[in-house]
Design an enzyme around this catalytic site. Structure first.
Site, PDB file in Angstrom:
ATOM      1  N   ALA A  85      33.003  37.026  35.356  1.00  0.00           N
ATOM      2  CA  ALA A  85      33.709  38.250  35.736  1.00  0.00           C
ATOM      3  C   ALA A  85      34.831  38.512  34.752  1.00  0.00           C
ATOM      4  CB  ALA A  85      34.304  38.113  37.148  1.00  0.00           C
ATOM      5  N   GLU A  86      35.257  39.754  34.693  1.00  0.00           N
ATOM      6  CA  GLU A  86      36.576  40.056  34.139  1.00  0.00           C
ATOM      7  C   GLU A  86      37.525  39.748  35.268  1.00  0.00           C
ATOM      8  OE1 GLU A  86      37.648  40.873  31.216  1.00  0.00           O
ATOM      9  OE2 GLU A  86      35.730  41.173  30.217  1.00  0.00           O
ATOM     10  N   SER A  87      38.593  38.956  34.982  1.00  0.00           N
ATOM     11  CA  SER A  87      39.348  38.396  36.103  1.00  0.00           C
ATOM     12  C   SER A  87      40.854  38.685  36.091  1.00  0.00           C
ATOM     13  CB  SER A  87      39.128  36.873  36.132  1.00  0.00           C
ATOM     14  OG  SER A  87      39.770  36.285  35.018  1.00  0.00           O
ATOM     15  N   THR A 132      37.028  36.810  45.427  1.00  0.00           N
ATOM     16  CA  THR A 132      38.476  36.606  45.511  1.00  0.00           C
ATOM     17  C   THR A 132      39.045  37.136  46.835  1.00  0.00           C
ATOM     18  OG1 THR A 132      40.552  37.455  44.574  1.00  0.00           O
ATOM     19  CG2 THR A 132      38.620  38.773  44.184  1.00  0.00           C
ATOM     20  N   ASP A 133      40.203  36.621  47.220  1.00  0.00           N
ATOM     21  CA  ASP A 133      40.873  37.137  48.424  1.00  0.00           C
ATOM     22  C   ASP A 133      41.483  38.525  48.176  1.00  0.00           C
ATOM     23  OD1 ASP A 133      42.981  36.405  46.759  1.00  0.00           O
ATOM     24  OD2 ASP A 133      44.106  35.323  48.297  1.00  0.00           O
ATOM     25  N   GLU A 134      41.549  38.928  46.888  1.00  0.00           N
ATOM     26  CA  GLU A 134      42.211  40.200  46.582  1.00  0.00           C
ATOM     27  C   GLU A 134      41.440  41.398  47.132  1.00  0.00           C
ATOM     28  OE1 GLU A 134      43.997  40.518  42.704  1.00  0.00           O
ATOM     29  OE2 GLU A 134      44.058  38.346  42.472  1.00  0.00           O
ATOM     30  N   TYR A 157      40.727  45.661  39.437  1.00  0.00           N
ATOM     31  CA  TYR A 157      40.053  44.351  39.497  1.00  0.00           C
ATOM     32  C   TYR A 157      39.488  44.103  40.889  1.00  0.00           C
ATOM     33  CZ  TYR A 157      39.638  39.296  40.262  1.00  0.00           C
ATOM     34  OH  TYR A 157      39.193  38.053  40.636  1.00  0.00           O
ATOM     35  N   LYS A 161      35.583  43.736  42.279  1.00  0.00           N
ATOM     36  CA  LYS A 161      35.066  42.534  42.971  1.00  0.00           C
ATOM     37  C   LYS A 161      34.557  42.932  44.366  1.00  0.00           C
ATOM     38  CE  LYS A 161      35.012  38.731  41.900  1.00  0.00           C
ATOM     39  NZ  LYS A 161      34.029  37.913  41.128  1.00  0.00           N
ATOM     40  N   ASN A 187      43.916  30.351  42.004  1.00  0.00           N
ATOM     41  CA  ASN A 187      43.686  28.982  41.531  1.00  0.00           C
ATOM     42  C   ASN A 187      44.698  28.621  40.445  1.00  0.00           C
ATOM     43  OD1 ASN A 187      40.170  28.182  41.660  1.00  0.00           O
ATOM     44  ND2 ASN A 187      41.286  29.555  42.999  1.00  0.00           N
ATOM     45  N   ASN A 256      56.346  34.256  43.695  1.00  0.00           N
ATOM     46  CA  ASN A 256      56.220  34.025  42.246  1.00  0.00           C
ATOM     47  C   ASN A 256      57.486  33.416  41.652  1.00  0.00           C
ATOM     48  OD1 ASN A 256      53.649  35.012  42.259  1.00  0.00           O
ATOM     49  ND2 ASN A 256      54.177  37.019  41.418  1.00  0.00           N
ATOM     50  N   HIS A 291      51.494  46.663  42.567  1.00  0.00           N
ATOM     51  CA  HIS A 291      51.488  45.200  42.747  1.00  0.00           C
ATOM     52  C   HIS A 291      51.373  44.824  44.231  1.00  0.00           C
ATOM     53  CE1 HIS A 291      53.347  41.343  40.833  1.00  0.00           C
ATOM     54  NE2 HIS A 291      52.180  41.124  41.422  1.00  0.00           N
TER      55      HIS A 291
HETATM   56  N1  LIG Z   1      41.305  32.573  38.876  1.00  0.00           N
HETATM   57  C1  LIG Z   1      41.488  32.747  40.170  1.00  0.00           C
HETATM   58  O1  LIG Z   1      42.578  32.476  40.679  1.00  0.00           O
HETATM   59  C2  LIG Z   1      40.352  33.230  41.054  1.00  0.00           C
HETATM   60  C3  LIG Z   1      40.533  33.204  42.435  1.00  0.00           C
HETATM   61  C4  LIG Z   1      39.481  33.609  43.256  1.00  0.00           C
HETATM   62  C5  LIG Z   1      38.287  34.017  42.702  1.00  0.00           C
HETATM   63  N2  LIG Z   1      38.148  34.057  41.356  1.00  0.00           N
HETATM   64  C6  LIG Z   1      36.841  34.494  40.827  1.00  0.00           C
HETATM   65  O2  LIG Z   1      36.234  33.341  40.244  1.00  0.00           O
HETATM   66  C7  LIG Z   1      35.470  33.727  39.108  1.00  0.00           C
HETATM   67  C8  LIG Z   1      35.936  32.953  37.888  1.00  0.00           C
HETATM   68  O3  LIG Z   1      37.324  33.232  37.653  1.00  0.00           O
HETATM   69  P1  LIG Z   1      38.105  32.561  36.435  1.00  0.00           P
HETATM   70  O4  LIG Z   1      39.542  32.586  36.764  1.00  0.00           O
HETATM   71  O5  LIG Z   1      37.454  31.288  36.074  1.00  0.00           O
HETATM   72  O6  LIG Z   1      37.822  33.645  35.313  1.00  0.00           O
HETATM   73  P2  LIG Z   1      37.932  33.514  33.732  1.00  0.00           P
HETATM   74  O7  LIG Z   1      38.366  34.861  33.252  1.00  0.00           O
HETATM   75  O8  LIG Z   1      38.703  32.312  33.336  1.00  0.00           O
HETATM   76  O9  LIG Z   1      36.419  33.249  33.271  1.00  0.00           O
HETATM   77  C9  LIG Z   1      35.423  34.237  33.337  1.00  0.00           C
HETATM   78  C10 LIG Z   1      34.224  33.760  32.529  1.00  0.00           C
HETATM   79  O10 LIG Z   1      33.207  34.761  32.621  1.00  0.00           O
HETATM   80  C11 LIG Z   1      32.704  35.036  31.325  1.00  0.00           C
HETATM   81  N3  LIG Z   1      32.270  36.443  31.288  1.00  0.00           N
HETATM   82  C12 LIG Z   1      33.061  37.547  31.368  1.00  0.00           C
HETATM   83  N4  LIG Z   1      32.305  38.658  31.267  1.00  0.00           N
HETATM   84  C13 LIG Z   1      31.019  38.237  31.146  1.00  0.00           C
HETATM   85  C14 LIG Z   1      29.777  38.925  31.004  1.00  0.00           C
HETATM   86  N5  LIG Z   1      29.706  40.267  30.958  1.00  0.00           N
HETATM   87  N6  LIG Z   1      28.641  38.192  30.925  1.00  0.00           N
HETATM   88  C15 LIG Z   1      28.686  36.830  30.961  1.00  0.00           C
HETATM   89  N7  LIG Z   1      29.840  36.130  31.056  1.00  0.00           N
HETATM   90  C16 LIG Z   1      30.991  36.837  31.150  1.00  0.00           C
HETATM   91  C17 LIG Z   1      33.872  34.779  30.388  1.00  0.00           C
HETATM   92  O11 LIG Z   1      33.434  34.503  29.058  1.00  0.00           O
HETATM   93  C18 LIG Z   1      34.522  33.568  31.045  1.00  0.00           C
HETATM   94  O12 LIG Z   1      33.963  32.361  30.590  1.00  0.00           O
HETATM   95  C19 LIG Z   1      35.622  35.243  38.966  1.00  0.00           C
HETATM   96  O13 LIG Z   1      34.515  35.848  39.567  1.00  0.00           O
HETATM   97  C20 LIG Z   1      36.891  35.556  39.747  1.00  0.00           C
HETATM   98  O14 LIG Z   1      36.852  36.851  40.280  1.00  0.00           O
HETATM   99  C21 LIG Z   1      39.147  33.673  40.516  1.00  0.00           C
END
Ligand SMILES: NC(=O)c1ccc[n+]([C@@H]2O[C@H](COP(=O)([O-])OP(=O)(O)OC[C@H]3O[C@@H](n4cnc5c(N)ncnc54)[C@H](O)[C@@H]3O)[C@@H](O)[C@H]2O)c1
Length: 351
Positions: A85-87, A132-134, A157, A161, A187, A256, A291
């Site tokens: 995902a784009e995150s 995500t919880d968002e 974002y 999601k 996380n 924060n 925000h």
């Molecule tokens: N980080 C958090 O706190 C959090 C919390 C809850 C849920 N999430 C969810 O968990 C998942 C992972 O989050 P993260 O923090 O590891 O994200 P991150 O941004 O660190 O990693 C995302 C990964 O996805 C890859 N990616 C992006 N676009 C892509 C595409 N079009 N095709 C293939 N790969 C692609 C990127 O190269 C990267 O390796 C996401 O779905 C996010 O919504 C994250």
């Protein structure tokens, strides 16, 4: 039947911990990491497993339907854990379409590829969507997000999601696909790209750079150690009930500004600086547009039904995290300079 699991986004922050856990704990499974290696994807996160017999990597973009079909066929994929995902919320404010393309369009492509590959036996394969919880929106000072809380996403974002979650559930309803969704809180931990609050502060404190804090820093988030999220994903994947949603959280709410102060205090001690040195770097900046005030997860369903709970106290997890960043200067330097993108070319001798 032995499993061949496609894990998307495995080179990212959470994905790399999920890949390491599955490759190590399930030698009988084949683990295929699919990642486009955007700025957030870093194969240096996976050095510990890159030579493992049961691990392989496919550089592909989930926006490319044909590439997905080829990968499903090549590896005879039996299950999907979808994290790609784009995150980053800030990036979604400046470029919402990038989030629609990957998070919505990409997820639907992946659902289609799975539906095609598993035609006639959809009930035997699992599509696990990590969210995500968002998606639940913003809370005031009381209450918690439950699995039944109505979606109310507030940023591009979280809207993207939320849309992807809806598509996954729609595929279960319409095509009888076996799915499960989990929605997790913020996380933290090793390997997080230093654009997010905790690694950004650690890096800036280390380099005596300003610590930008949005508004007055009063926004509240629930924080979970990334390896505890990876453990939860393992449990939901193996024991979760098809069609269900599980909220995952740390029972650990922080403003924060309090997190930033805690990091300053701990890093002054660890770096042998005079107490109060790093707090002087705190700089309040104009608040992020729209925000969200507070996110708080009620994770009692996964606790009661699947027996998962966080293993680490925040104090312990933060120490591990700071120590990891201080011990992995090379990783941080590669990430901040962009040099990590060369690693893929070296490893796979290609562009
Ligand atoms: N980080 C958090 O706190 C959090 C919390 C809850 C849920 N999430 C969810 O968990 C998942 C992972 O989050 P993260 O923090 O590891 O994200 P991150 O941004 O660190 O990693 C995302 C990964 O996805 C890859 N990616 C992006 N676009 C892509 C595409 N079009 N095709 C293939 N790969 C692609 C990127 O190269 C990267 O390796 C996401 O779905 C996010 O919504 C994250």
């Amino acid at each position: 039947m032995s499993k061949s699991i496609l894990i998307t986004g495995g080179a990212g922050f959470i994905g790399c911990h999920v890949i390491q856990l599955f490759v190590t704990n399930y030698p009988e499974y084949k683990i295929v990491n699919l990642d486009a290696l955007t700025y957030a994807g870093n194969l240096e996160n996976l050095k510990s497993v890159e030579g493992a017999q049961n691990y392989s990597f496919e550089k592909a973009d989930i926006q490319e339907a044909e590439a997905l079909d080829v990968i499903f066929a090549k590896h005879q994929i039996t299950d999907v854990i979808h994290l790609a995902a784009e995150s980053h919320v800030d990036r979604s404010i400046s470029d919402p379409l990038a989030f629609v393309k990957t998070n919505v369009f990409g997820t639907v492509n992946l659902l289609n590829a799975a539906k095609k590959a598993w035609a006639g036996e959809l009930d035997q394969h699992l599509f696990y969507h990590v969210s995500t919880d968002e998606v639940y929106g913003s809370l005031h000072d009381g209450g918690f997000f439950l699995e039944t809380t109505a979606y109310d996403p507030q940023s591009p974002y979280s809207a993207s999601k939320a849309a992807s979650d809806h598509f996954v559930r729609a595929y279960a309803n319409t095509y009888k696909m076996k799915i499960v969704v989990s929605n997790c809180s913020n996380n933290y931990g090793p390997n997080q790209f230093p654009e997010k609050l905790i690694p950004l502060c650690i890096n800036n404190i280390k380099n005596m750079k300003q610590l930008p804090v949005y508004g007055k820093g009063e926004n509240v988030r629930d924080w979970l150690f990334v390896k505890d999220h990876a453990r939860a994903i393992d449990i939901v994947f193996h024991k979760g009930k098809a069609g269900e949603t599980y909220n995952i959280g740390g029972f650990n709410e922080w403003k924060n500004i309090d997190i930033v102060r805690l990091l300053c205090q701990k890093m002054d001690e660890k770096l042998g600086r005079e107490a109060g040195t790093s707090e002087k770097l705190i700089t309040f900046v104009q608040d992020r547009a729209g925000h969200d005030h507070r996110y708080a997860i009620d994770a009692s369903k996964i606790q009661k039904e699947l027996g998962w709970e966080p293993s680490l106290q925040f104090d312990e997890g933060i120490d591990i995290t700071i120590d990891w960043y201080l011990a992995n200067e090379e990783w941080l330097d590669h990430v901040t300079s962009g040099a990590y993108q060369e690693y893929y070319k070296e490893l796979y001798r290609t562009d």
